[in-house]
Scaffold this motif. Structure first.
Motif, PDB file in Angstrom:
ATOM      1  N   LEU A 177      26.565  64.516  15.637  1.00 45.79           N
ATOM      2  CA  LEU A 177      27.376  64.983  16.772  1.00 45.79           C
ATOM      3  C   LEU A 177      26.814  66.257  17.400  1.00 45.79           C
ATOM      4  CD1 LEU A 177      31.137  64.286  15.908  1.00 45.79           C
ATOM      5  CD2 LEU A 177      29.496  62.868  17.146  1.00 45.79           C
ATOM      6  N   ALA A 178      25.952  66.969  16.654  1.00 49.31           N
ATOM      7  CA  ALA A 178      25.326  68.172  17.234  1.00 49.31           C
ATOM      8  C   ALA A 178      24.500  67.822  18.480  1.00 49.31           C
ATOM      9  CB  ALA A 178      24.441  68.848  16.197  1.00 49.31           C
ATOM     10  N   GLU A 179      24.076  66.548  18.575  1.00 53.19           N
ATOM     11  CA  GLU A 179      23.315  66.115  19.764  1.00 53.19           C
ATOM     12  C   GLU A 179      24.228  65.895  20.966  1.00 53.19           C
ATOM     13  OE1 GLU A 179      20.813  62.707  18.994  1.00 53.19           O
ATOM     14  OE2 GLU A 179      20.203  63.562  17.073  1.00 53.19           O
ATOM     15  N   TYR A 180      25.538  65.846  20.715  1.00 49.78           N
ATOM     16  CA  TYR A 180      26.521  65.605  21.787  1.00 49.78           C
ATOM     17  C   TYR A 180      27.578  66.711  21.691  1.00 49.78           C
ATOM     18  CZ  TYR A 180      24.198  61.093  21.503  1.00 49.78           C
ATOM     19  OH  TYR A 180      23.245  60.100  21.469  1.00 49.78           O
ATOM     20  N   PRO A 181      27.242  67.934  22.144  1.00 54.26           N
ATOM     21  CA  PRO A 181      28.127  69.088  21.872  1.00 54.26           C
ATOM     22  C   PRO A 181      29.519  68.958  22.485  1.00 54.26           C
ATOM     23  CG  PRO A 181      26.254  69.692  23.298  1.00 54.26           C
ATOM     24  CD  PRO A 181      25.998  68.305  22.813  1.00 54.26           C
ATOM     25  N   ASN A 182      29.633  68.272  23.606  1.00 49.25           N
ATOM     26  CA  ASN A 182      30.968  68.122  24.222  1.00 49.25           C
ATOM     27  C   ASN A 182      31.819  67.139  23.414  1.00 49.25           C
ATOM     28  OD1 ASN A 182      30.314  69.850  26.478  1.00 49.25           O
ATOM     29  ND2 ASN A 182      28.996  68.179  27.172  1.00 49.25           N
ATOM     30  N   VAL A 183      31.172  66.085  22.913  1.00 54.07           N
ATOM     31  CA  VAL A 183      31.898  65.146  22.046  1.00 54.07           C
ATOM     32  C   VAL A 183      32.313  65.878  20.766  1.00 54.07           C
ATOM     33  CG1 VAL A 183      31.743  63.009  20.706  1.00 54.07           C
ATOM     34  CG2 VAL A 183      30.677  63.122  22.973  1.00 54.07           C
ATOM     35  N   LYS A 184      31.435  66.716  20.269  1.00 55.72           N
ATOM     36  CA  LYS A 184      31.746  67.434  19.019  1.00 55.72           C
ATOM     37  C   LYS A 184      32.954  68.355  19.206  1.00 55.72           C
ATOM     38  CE  LYS A 184      29.944  70.226  15.243  1.00 55.72           C
ATOM     39  NZ  LYS A 184      31.253  70.053  14.642  1.00 55.72           N
ATOM     40  N   ARG A 185      32.977  69.095  20.327  1.00 57.25           N
ATOM     41  CA  ARG A 185      34.105  69.990  20.609  1.00 57.25           C
ATOM     42  C   ARG A 185      35.416  69.194  20.670  1.00 57.25           C
ATOM     43  NH1 ARG A 185      37.121  69.239  24.659  1.00 57.25           N
ATOM     44  NH2 ARG A 185      35.424  68.943  26.134  1.00 57.25           N
ATOM     45  N   TRP A 186      35.382  68.045  21.375  1.00 60.66           N
ATOM     46  CA  TRP A 186      36.538  67.151  21.504  1.00 60.66           C
ATOM     47  C   TRP A 186      36.933  66.585  20.135  1.00 60.66           C
ATOM     48  CZ3 TRP A 186      36.092  61.895  20.348  1.00 60.66           C
ATOM     49  CH2 TRP A 186      37.068  61.030  20.840  1.00 60.66           C
ATOM     50  N   PHE A 187      35.934  66.138  19.363  1.00 59.18           N
ATOM     51  CA  PHE A 187      36.184  65.535  18.054  1.00 59.18           C
ATOM     52  C   PHE A 187      36.842  66.549  17.112  1.00 59.18           C
ATOM     53  CE2 PHE A 187      34.845  64.462  13.729  1.00 59.18           C
ATOM     54  CZ  PHE A 187      35.370  63.187  13.633  1.00 59.18           C
ATOM     55  N   ASP A 188      36.323  67.774  17.116  1.00 58.81           N
ATOM     56  CA  ASP A 188      36.877  68.797  16.221  1.00 58.81           C
ATOM     57  C   ASP A 188      38.321  69.142  16.616  1.00 58.81           C
ATOM     58  OD1 ASP A 188      34.523  68.848  14.836  1.00 58.81           O
ATOM     59  OD2 ASP A 188      33.749  70.675  15.777  1.00 58.81           O
ATOM     60  N   ALA A 189      38.585  69.202  17.922  1.00 60.26           N
ATOM     61  CA  ALA A 189      39.955  69.522  18.378  1.00 60.26           C
ATOM     62  C   ALA A 189      40.931  68.430  17.935  1.00 60.26           C
ATOM     63  CB  ALA A 189      39.975  69.676  19.906  1.00 60.26           C
ATOM     64  N   ILE A 190      40.523  67.173  18.055  1.00 65.63           N
ATOM     65  CA  ILE A 190      41.433  66.075  17.685  1.00 65.63           C
ATOM     66  C   ILE A 190      41.580  65.999  16.159  1.00 65.63           C
ATOM     67  CG2 ILE A 190      41.824  63.578  17.833  1.00 65.63           C
ATOM     68  CD1 ILE A 190      40.476  63.646  20.580  1.00 65.63           C
ATOM     69  N   SER A 191      40.480  66.256  15.463  1.00 66.55           N
ATOM     70  CA  SER A 191      40.527  66.203  13.980  1.00 66.55           C
ATOM     71  C   SER A 191      41.517  67.225  13.418  1.00 66.55           C
ATOM     72  CB  SER A 191      39.149  66.505  13.384  1.00 66.55           C
ATOM     73  OG  SER A 191      38.214  65.563  13.795  1.00 66.55           O
ATOM     74  N   ALA A 192      41.762  68.307  14.167  1.00 64.82           N
ATOM     75  CA  ALA A 192      42.648  69.378  13.678  1.00 64.82           C
ATOM     76  C   ALA A 192      44.127  69.041  13.903  1.00 64.82           C
ATOM     77  CB  ALA A 192      42.295  70.685  14.393  1.00 64.82           C
TER      78      ALA A 192
END
Ligand SMILES: N[C@@H](CCC(=O)N[C@@H](CS)C(=O)NCC(=O)O)C(=O)O
Length: 202
Positions: A177-192
């Protein structure tokens, strides 16, 4: 009460996440798709396409029980029932449906095919190349969109709920996911989100 027929897969988890997010009480019925339980006449009566997820809502429209298959249709139904996670504005509603359809027609089937070929003991190079390329392309589409907006339809909606459990399999489909930083930001927010943590359990 809602009866949820599911198995521990991304399509099933979309619905347990939505039920948790909406605070709707539900019973989980496991349908072991590895053992072929999706092909029993009892399950086909609920889900004519022999796939999880399906729900039965004992308090459906007109106060009568309602049975639905197809995860996208179930999410729209639960959003309609609760008034949650589908924007009220026309523009917001159609944006959410647009990205929900993108998940249903793109991310789900393509990642799903890639998962099938990743599980094969005998590699099928053409299939692995085709679905890996398409998976990477779809991550690119998501990353561009999430570079413009916080969530797929602006606010958090059923489009995010549908997409999240597929992205949650990123290790399995060999995606950093580090290759897709916007997806990572979104993924981390939802995971929380606590409801998401609970909804990923069944
Ligand atoms: N378009 C369907 C796809 C559902 C689907 O593919 N479910 C899989 C598990 S994730 C399944 O039940 N597979 C059993 C089979 O194919 O026999 C949806 O979104 O509900």
């Amino acid at each position: 009460m809602i009866e949820l027929y599911t198995w521990g897969t991304p399509n099933g988890r979309k619905i347990s996440i939505m039920l948790e997010e909406c605070g709707l009480p539900y019973n989980v019925h496991k349908v072991d798709i590895g053992k072929g339980e999706q092909f029993t006449p009892e399950f086909i009566a609920l889900s004519p396409n022999s796939k999880i997820p399906a729900i039965v809502d004992s308090s459906g429209p007109e106060g009568k029980p309602m049975t639905i298959m197809e995860s996208g249709a179930i999410l729209v139904y639960l959003a309609g029932k609760t008034g949650k996670f589908l924007p009220k504005s026309e523009r917001g509603k159609y944006k959410a449906l647009e990205w929900l359809m993108f998940q249903m027609g793109g991310v789900g089937p393509m990642f799903g095919q890639l998962h099938v070929f990743l599980r094969q003991a005998e590699p099928v190079p053409y299939a692995l190349e085709r679905y890996t390329k398409e998976k990477n392309r779809l991550y690119g589409v998501l990353d561009r969109r999430l570079g413009e907006v916080k969530y797929l339809a602006g606010e958090y909606t059923i489009a995010d709920i549908a997409t999240y459990p597929w992205v949650a399999r990123h290790d399995f489909h060999k995606t950093d996911l580090a290759e897709y930083p916007n997806v990572k930001r979104w993924f981390d927010a939802i995971s929380a989100r606590p409801a998401v943590v609970r909804g990923m359990a069944p």
